[in-house]
Write an enzyme that holds these catalytic residues in place. Structure first.
Site, PDB file in Angstrom:
ATOM      1  N   ARG A 184      72.804  54.866 -18.060  1.00  0.00           N
ATOM      2  CA  ARG A 184      73.392  55.023 -16.673  1.00  0.00           C
ATOM      3  C   ARG A 184      71.983  54.508 -15.435  1.00  0.00           C
ATOM      4  O   ARG A 184      72.580  54.407 -14.965  1.00  0.00           O
ATOM      5  CB  ARG A 184      74.113  56.897 -16.996  1.00  0.00           C
ATOM      6  N   LYS A 208      64.959  50.756   7.533  1.00  0.00           N
ATOM      7  CA  LYS A 208      66.747  50.881   7.019  1.00  0.00           C
ATOM      8  C   LYS A 208      67.443  50.684   5.368  1.00  0.00           C
ATOM      9  O   LYS A 208      68.344  50.326   4.662  1.00  0.00           O
ATOM     10  CB  LYS A 208      67.556  50.493   7.491  1.00  0.00           C
ATOM     11  N   LYS A 225      58.865  49.305  20.637  1.00  0.00           N
ATOM     12  CA  LYS A 225      60.065  49.482  21.071  1.00  0.00           C
ATOM     13  C   LYS A 225      60.162  50.264  22.283  1.00  0.00           C
ATOM     14  O   LYS A 225      59.305  50.319  23.141  1.00  0.00           O
ATOM     15  CB  LYS A 225      60.728  50.025  20.260  1.00  0.00           C
ATOM     16  N   GLU A 270      59.851  44.268  21.313  1.00  0.00           N
ATOM     17  CA  GLU A 270      61.293  44.727  20.881  1.00  0.00           C
ATOM     18  C   GLU A 270      61.509  44.212  22.726  1.00  0.00           C
ATOM     19  O   GLU A 270      60.964  44.115  23.534  1.00  0.00           O
ATOM     20  CB  GLU A 270      61.784  45.725  20.787  1.00  0.00           C
ATOM     21  N   ASP A 294      66.465  42.303  20.641  1.00  0.00           N
ATOM     22  CA  ASP A 294      67.564  42.920  20.045  1.00  0.00           C
ATOM     23  C   ASP A 294      69.255  42.476  20.962  1.00  0.00           C
ATOM     24  O   ASP A 294      69.201  42.995  22.128  1.00  0.00           O
ATOM     25  CB  ASP A 294      67.091  44.366  20.215  1.00  0.00           C
TER      26      ASP A 294
END
Lengths: 281, 281, 281, 281, 281, 281
Positions: free
Chosen positions: A100, A135, A167, A197, A218
């Site tokens: 598994r 992320k 940012k 950014e 962005d």
């Protein structure tokens, strides 16, 4: 030495095995004689770019080392449905214990590699690179970013310590975009480029003026990106970011940006359909 | 005491923070004064069932404890787009340090809870329960199964040690389905029911004869399931499994099975769209 | 794959070796030449049911792997005084380094297995099973419960997460025994039976009415147990608990209960008399 | 700062809590409302020398810190049956989560302290000290040796690195007892005395001649011990060891030895009878 | 079994490798084909006493085990410039991965051994021993003290638990030097000598009167040491401490003290000049 | 949030405390009453650039949290002999327990910061930056590189994963310097510059032609560096490396190189002279 030999991966695999095995596989203990032998085939049920195969041997080794593992394909290969990825032979108890966790890892990492490869294919010929983001799922970043590479993508920074990305809040705190870029350039390790950014063309102009080498555009439209790329004129590398999906990536890449970053590669890739066929004796 | 207070979760959160922070947030160090204060709102951008909010305070506490965290919704709530889930106030350095890990966890767990809730809604009124599987991501099982509960689903076993599930290979090794069930019943801890995978109606009959209390009907059609449920006639709990999706789950539940297990809940749920709005001062 | 191959056991053994070895065995360093070879016999000095032998090889492997370990008996065997359990041959430094930890584990686990076997013998023929409890020593539960199995006993739940046992406080909080049982049944994972502690016959009746499948009869006299067993009439499994000892267990088992749980197995078993005879060359 | 504040103890307590709690207390989750409050009394059911009380607060703190813990007795106190050792007040979920681990530790450590105190009482007035050995349970040595001190005993070395004890095999390897002692004295850290095991009076003479400062008289009869003590005539400290029990310890101490080491203190002490009475509201 | 086989050292080496390798060696991945083979020589560029060589094989083994490591010199050897310490052959990726951590350890530990040897040489013939202190680098004490031994020095206690050293504050708290010594003697494990810091001759007299077996003469001049040694007259071992350097150690040793402790051995030894010559193919 | 709040640092500090405290401070236990209070001053005995002060509070917190710690100077300050760096007040047992580890860290890190500051001062006005290397002590890299920053230096890469540095063997494996640079540029994360080691002017020309952005000039003389800098003419950043010391760094910096890397900062800085004055009551 491969990805599975990194000490950090060894720790992760032990955690995964402990999580699944705990005090041991009670079903197998009650139904399968301890000296039973088994063989297994790991195969793709559908098309997939494979990632994670070297982990299979490591998982077996952690559980005592008596399994003969043979990789039939290399990570990064585009497997077709039915392709055998690896074969295993050893004690049935070990193969059932490892099954598994092995599949969970292979399916997840191959899922990421497969989604990455689709994005890479979609931008083929544009010279644009597909890159990942931070992320990722806690504890799995190292492997997930490896899977992105296996799918043909490139890695963005691995964490807050190995790359500079200014940012909105950094800009506000520093008293303006140019000030933030200058401060970062003054203190940045010499091996790192400063990325900032930009939300508008004015930002772009300010960033270039301050010497930014990487611009993250962005959430811009294709039209805005096109205009920005012309304005930048190769004075900095350009990364497009924000809500790019398989339907839009080609157009975004077509604007001439150097990189498109896609969070979904690591936070939303569905598992690849890989299974293990186990037989006794 | 909540999910975030489990020692195993504390370990996981430290691993996640270390993975992202490494030697520290270089961008913030270079652009934001150390004594800058900030506030943040964590909000849903789209409908989502929330899971993981108690982790936010824990993450902040691990990084020094000076952040005031207020949860505005409880885990398990169905948030609408725009709903504020939590607010934070504290040092800007800490809020920026915690941002990405916090979102990665909330998005992943809420993604699982949201998908689970859709399955639960789809079977509403049938009396059937949606359950998870062991198809989880290494290191995250405890939290992922918590998220399934927050979405209204139920948990299957957490690992190989806390439940008995006899599959094909166990049956082969034991010399037949009935023998496997009997062996398991003889040795099973008294708090555990014996579950066995059945592929045919003959298997079902054999399993019931041997005293199995839980039958896993694997990859059966709706027609086969209907027939099996009638045959079983409440002599055992019935779990349907294998490739069930949002399009088919209602029909499967309608056959009268007690449980439907869905691997996709934990291996393929896309991230929920949750973001953090951070402002200085 | 055996008990020693579980990753959790590997961690425990490393902790144990570090605790004893610390910065190294100073006596041996000062008195025994580094290339000295040695052989050792691990033997029982008195009758004992053996548990823990696979740990010996693992301990040696952790310290460098050059020791040839041969198990002469299998775990679960009833050894007589003088029986050799295992032999070792390798560097004297390694054998001396591993000696104390090895014996501490073997003596403790075999002590548990031996005490368990005495209880199992005492109830022979009654059909009653001897089970352990959560009254174990911190960090050693997995191994201690393994030792109980080696002695012929059965395991109760391994922790609070893998079994449901409703006690007095749960009943008070839920507003009554039946309410507690119903709440637990509604939320319990389908593979778990709901167990509830009963102190009176009225409790028993209420528990059965609410669908409890396991009844824990706590601190009842033999007469009360007999009455309860008749009342229950096989509608639930019955576990007797509370202060059972070698003098009373036969009578308790004779009442017809299915299980007797004995905390002393893991919290008060004296060490088995096992020693290691080491000789150089 | 107390025993519970040592970082090594913190690690042990987290391990113990994780072992018992795993993915969480399912019974309590299903039957007790999350905001329920509770109070608890930890009390001795029988006479016991208490050890481990500072661990109670630490255990509660690890699980979130909202429990008010008050110690009513200090470690080392001889409690009578019925004496309250500590009281707790806080969330019911936390108190139920911490109950079993708390008792397992208190019962085990107080069991050791209680047995130690019996031995200490038995040798009262002789000037002889009761000392422990390395026959401890893996992972618990630090706490077990603390419990010995709480019972009035003294600690022998904590491991192979912090004391020198020359035994039979060292003597054989070094080419004789005197050679072993001399080698150890030449290399020993200056804060350590050299101890050597003697089996005969000839050994004693040889050891003294070589400058040994501590003699371990192993498995000697009372007559032999008496003779040895006279021979030694305070030229070295004398430790008697080997199979000493409550029936024989007084006579052994009466021979004039300085120390009697008793392995049973840590490997075979039965749990002390300590319980926790928990009430809601 | 050697220093590298201690479980605590294994943990340290894994930490060191993870610290340096992180997510993997990106330069090597991009420029060196995975199947490239390499050989390496570890050599001294200048005179050095070697310490740490057994760690080399262990480091390679942690990264997958395919490297053939041959030690050419033993730890403790005085190498000359150009001497080869070890050779390695294996996958280029592994050798490049292990290079920096290997050298960091060898250079640091050999630096300590080399400085220690210089002090030992300087006191040759005086009968005085050079000992280390607890002034070590966090996490490295075990290895650093091993390096001191390899340089011919002796170890002082490894930490606060394995030796008794009464300093100024203990004396103040106990109400005087004699009281502190007596309290320590009463409670000390019998294998430990009691050491006490003396600043004046009056302290020395008081310490001897109270039965101290070890006197630490702190920051005394050579004249004061001489006087103290005469006063002590072999009734206790004498350790001189405080600001001793290569220019003064001979004179200090000449006063007749038994030991001189030198903090600089572990806190200020410069790295030894050891390098690794790596060649492909 | 400061350097001490990083989870990785918390782990390191716990390791350091465990290493020194082990089973507890036996001297203090025997001589100082448990409720004794104490105060302490941490002060510089000599000029030093301070680094590591935020660790002091963290160390005290790990040991129970009852110490009031006040930092009097900030990290990075140039302290003069006698300057108080911090004061502590709390239980004597805690202050004595934390003393040695605190000083070991402060002395080592401040030693690095102090040496770095000397190099920084020596190149003042040249525009050249002093940078560290990977020649750090295992487990301490994060803190050591922090100390370099506190001394006014800059950080090179933290490990093999966060920077690209092509050396001799990579060049050989890739089939030439230009090929290696091109391969690295093709695969490098976009935030990283490619650095390559050059030994000759021909190497420099080849590197620039291949687009290298950072040149590491290894072991060149001042004359060679001067020539290389002119040849490069600001087309790439230039780092000088290899055997630079306090006597030569000014001349090296005067050649116009942008950076000078100095391994000695982290592998050979002597401890700074910082002490802790502790008084009771």
């Amino acid at each position: 030495m491969n990805i599975a030999d990194l000490p950090a991966v060894d720790t992760l695999l032990r955690t995964a095995l402990t999580e699944d095995l705990g005090a041991g596989d009670i079903t197998t203990r009650l139904t399968v004689a301890a000296d039973t032998r088994a063989r297994a085939q790991i195969a793709a049920k559908d098309e997939a770019v494979v990632a994670g195969l070297p982990l299979v041997r490591k998982l077996c080794d952690i559980l005592g080392g008596d399994v003969d593992v043979r990789e039939r394909l290399a990570d990064g290969t585009r497997a077709r449905g039915g392709d055998v990825l690896a074969t295993l032979a050893g004690p049935a108890h070990t193969l059932l214990a490892v099954e598994r966790v092995t599949l969970n890892l292979l399916q997840h990492l191959s899922g990421i590699a497969t989604m990455t490869a689709r994005f890479v294919d979609l931008v083929a010929g544009t010279g644009c690179r597909i890159v990942d983001t931070r992320k990722t799922l806690p504890g799995l970043r190292l492997l997930e970013k490896y899977a992105v590479r296996m799918g043909g993508g490139s890695n963005h920074r691995f964490g807050l310590a190995d790359g500079i990305l200014i940012k909105e809040n950094h800009i506000a705190a520093a008293g303006g975009l140019a000030k933030a870029v200058l401060a970062a350039r003054a203190g940045a390790p010499h091996g790192m480029r400063v990325e900032v950014e930009c939300e508008t063309l004015a930002d772009v102009t300010e960033a270039l003026g301050a010497g930014a080498e990487l611009l993250l555009l962005d959430n811009m439209t294709v039209a805005q990106l096109t205009e920005a790329v012309q304005l930048i004129a190769h004075r900095a590398l350009v990364e497009a970011s924000g809500g790019v999906n398989e339907g839009t990536v080609r157009a975004v890449a077509g604007t001439g940006v150097d990189l498109v970053s896609v969070g979904a590669l690591t936070h939303s890739a569905p598992a690849a359909d890989i299974h293990m066929l186990l037989s006794l004796g």
